[in-house]
Design a protein around this motif. Structure first.
Motif, PDB file in Angstrom:
ATOM      1  N   TYR A  50       3.612   0.896 -11.876  1.00  0.00           N
ATOM      2  CA  TYR A  50       3.281   2.306 -11.615  1.00  0.00           C
ATOM      3  C   TYR A  50       4.197   2.897 -10.554  1.00  0.00           C
ATOM      4  O   TYR A  50       4.777   3.972 -10.742  1.00  0.00           O
ATOM      5  N   TYR A  51       4.335   2.212  -9.432  1.00  0.00           N
ATOM      6  CA  TYR A  51       5.178   2.740  -8.351  1.00  0.00           C
ATOM      7  C   TYR A  51       6.656   2.751  -8.740  1.00  0.00           C
ATOM      8  O   TYR A  51       7.409   3.613  -8.283  1.00  0.00           O
ATOM      9  N   ALA A  52       7.078   1.793  -9.583  1.00  0.00           N
ATOM     10  CA  ALA A  52       8.489   1.736  -9.969  1.00  0.00           C
ATOM     11  C   ALA A  52       8.903   2.935 -10.796  1.00  0.00           C
ATOM     12  O   ALA A  52      10.056   3.387 -10.716  1.00  0.00           O
ATOM     13  N   PHE A  53       7.979   3.464 -11.592  1.00  0.00           N
ATOM     14  CA  PHE A  53       8.324   4.568 -12.483  1.00  0.00           C
ATOM     15  C   PHE A  53       7.749   5.907 -12.006  1.00  0.00           C
ATOM     16  O   PHE A  53       7.600   6.827 -12.806  1.00  0.00           O
ATOM     17  N   GLY A  58       4.050  11.052  -7.152  1.00  0.00           N
ATOM     18  CA  GLY A  58       3.295  10.519  -8.281  1.00  0.00           C
ATOM     19  C   GLY A  58       3.813  10.961  -9.624  1.00  0.00           C
ATOM     20  O   GLY A  58       3.187  10.666 -10.648  1.00  0.00           O
ATOM     21  N   GLY A  59       4.952  11.647  -9.668  1.00  0.00           N
ATOM     22  CA  GLY A  59       5.516  12.091 -10.933  1.00  0.00           C
ATOM     23  C   GLY A  59       6.351  11.008 -11.593  1.00  0.00           C
ATOM     24  O   GLY A  59       7.014  10.202 -10.922  1.00  0.00           O
ATOM     25  N   PHE A  60       6.335  10.979 -12.926  1.00  0.00           N
ATOM     26  CA  PHE A  60       7.087   9.986 -13.675  1.00  0.00           C
ATOM     27  C   PHE A  60       8.586  10.226 -13.519  1.00  0.00           C
ATOM     28  O   PHE A  60       9.063  11.363 -13.636  1.00  0.00           O
ATOM     29  N   THR A  61       9.348   9.152 -13.270  1.00  0.00           N
ATOM     30  CA  THR A  61      10.787   9.280 -13.068  1.00  0.00           C
ATOM     31  C   THR A  61      11.472   7.928 -13.247  1.00  0.00           C
ATOM     32  O   THR A  61      10.858   6.871 -13.089  1.00  0.00           O
ATOM     33  N   ASN A 249       8.051   2.977  -3.880  1.00  0.00           N
ATOM     34  CA  ASN A 249       8.591   3.266  -5.211  1.00  0.00           C
ATOM     35  C   ASN A 249       9.896   2.508  -5.452  1.00  0.00           C
ATOM     36  O   ASN A 249      10.070   1.850  -6.482  1.00  0.00           O
ATOM     37  N   MET A 250      10.806   2.569  -4.494  1.00  0.00           N
ATOM     38  CA  MET A 250      12.070   1.857  -4.626  1.00  0.00           C
ATOM     39  C   MET A 250      11.858   0.358  -4.540  1.00  0.00           C
ATOM     40  O   MET A 250      12.480  -0.417  -5.273  1.00  0.00           O
ATOM     41  N   GLY A 251      10.965  -0.079  -3.646  1.00  0.00           N
ATOM     42  CA  GLY A 251      10.677  -1.506  -3.546  1.00  0.00           C
ATOM     43  C   GLY A 251      10.083  -2.063  -4.826  1.00  0.00           C
ATOM     44  O   GLY A 251      10.427  -3.173  -5.245  1.00  0.00           O
ATOM     45  N   SER A 252       9.218  -1.298  -5.474  1.00  0.00           N
ATOM     46  CA  SER A 252       8.641  -1.742  -6.745  1.00  0.00           C
ATOM     47  C   SER A 252       9.700  -1.802  -7.832  1.00  0.00           C
ATOM     48  O   SER A 252       9.686  -2.711  -8.675  1.00  0.00           O
TER      49      SER A 252
END
Length: 284
Positions: A50-53, A58-61, A249-252
Motif C-alpha cells: 500500500y505505501y509503495a504505491f 494516500g494517492g495512487f502513484t 512510501n519510498m522505504g516501502s
C-alpha cells in the motif's frame, strides 16, 4: 432386548466419537499458524504494498519506483549491496566447503561435537556476535577505518555457519559407494572429488549461498557495527526511510524491490523446488 440396548448404546458411542473427531480435525491445528501468518506476514506485506504505491497524501502513484530507478544514488547502493553480498558469499563458500568436507569425513561420534562448535554461534544473538568480533579486532589493532573490508569480515563471521551447515548436511548424506566406485574405476582423489563429490554437493552449496547472499545484501547491522554506517547498503537505506527522516512510501518501494530481487534469486537457483527434485536436477 438387552442385546438391542447394547447395540443402540454402541451406535451412540460411535456417533459421539465421530462427532468429536469431526469437531477436532487435524486441519484445525493449523488455525493458530494461519492467524499468525495473517497478522504478522500477510497484513504487514499488504501495508508495504500500500505505501509503495501511494504518496504522502494516500494517492495512487508509481513515482516511488520512478524515483528509485532514476536516482544514481539508489542504483549505486543497490549494486554495492549486490557486490558485497557476492563477495561475502564467495568468501563463506571458500571457507565453509573445506570445513564441511573435513567434518563429513570424521567417522567417530566426536564429529558431531565439532559440528556443534561451528554452528553454535547461530544460537547467539546476531548483534552480540557482531560487537564481540568488533572488540576483538579493535584489541588486536586490526579494525582500522570504516571500509568495505571490515564489513565483509563482519558478514563472513556472522553468516559462515549458515554456509557450513547445509553443505555438511549434503555431504554427510551422500552415498559413499559412489566414491568407492570412482576409485575402482581408476579415479584418484582429485578426479573423484571434482567428478563425484563436488557435483553431488551442489544442492548444499546453492542452499548455503542463498542463506548467505540474501540476508547479507540487506544487513545494515554489520555496516553500523564495522562500517560506522558509512558503507552504503540498500538495507541501511531502507532503515533510514523508517527512521528520523521518515519516508514510508519510498522505504516501502525499496522493500518491494528487495523482495523482487530475492524472489528472482530463489527462482533462478531453484529455491522453490522440492528437496528431491533439487537434488536430482542440480546434483546429477
Amino acid at each position: 432386548m438387552a442385546s438391542s440396548v447394547k447395540a443402540v448404546e454402541r451406535e451412540n458411542y460411535v456417533g459421539e466419537r465421530k462427532n468429536f473427531r469431526a469437531l477436532f480435525k487435524r486441519s484445525y491445528l493449523a488455525i493458530p499458524y494461519g492467524l499468525f501468518l495473517a497478522l504478522f506476514v500477510v497484513f504487514p506485506l499488504f501495508l508495504i504494498v500500500y505505501y509503495a504505491f501511494t504518496d504522502k497524501n494516500g494517492g495512487f502513484t508509481f513515482n516511488n519506483f520512478v524515483t528509485f530507478f532514476s536516482s544514481s544514488t539508489y542504483i549505486s547502493n543497490l549494486f554495492i549491496s549486490i557486490g558485497i553480498a557476492c563477495v561475502t558469499t564467495a568468501a563463506c563458500l571458500l571457507i565453509a566447503y573445506p570445513v564441511a568436507y573435513i567434518l563429513s569425513r570424521f567417522k567417530s561420534a566426536r564429529s558431531y561435537i565439532f559440528v556443534l562448535l561451528f554452528i553454535a554461534p547461530m544460537w547467539i544473538n546476531f548483534v552480540l556476535r557482531a560487537y564481540a568480533l568488533r572488540e576483538i579486532l579493535n584489541l588486536l589493532g586490526l579494525l582500522g577505518k570504516a571500509n568495505f573490508l571490515n564489513t565483509v569480515i563482519g558478514m563472513v563471521y556472522d553468516f559462515l555457519p549458515f554456509m557450513i551447515l547445509p553443505i555438511y548436511t549434503t555431504l554427510i548424506k551422500m552415498d559413499k559407494s559412489l566414491e568407492e566406485a570412482s576409485a575402482d574405476l581408476g579415479g584418484n582423489g582429485a578426479v573423484t572429488f571434482f567428478k563425484v563429490t563436488l557435483p553431488l554437493s551442489v544442492p548444499g552449496i546453492i542452499s548455503g549461498a542463498m542463506m548467505v547472499f540474501l540476508p547479507s545484501m540487506s544487513c545494515y547491522v554489520i555496516t553500523d557495527t564495522f562500517g560506522n554506517s558509512k558503507v552504503p547498503l540498500i538495507g541501511k537505506l531502507i532503515e533510514s526511510m523508517f527512521g528520523t527522516n521518515a519516508n514510508w512510501n519510498m522505504g516501502s518501494a525499496l522493500a518491494i524491490i528487495m523482495l523482487l530481487i530475492m524472489f528472482i534469486t530463489m527462482l533462478l537457483t531453484g529455491g522453490f523446488k522440492g528437496e528431491k527434485e533439487t537434488t536430482r536436477g542440480n546434483a546429477l
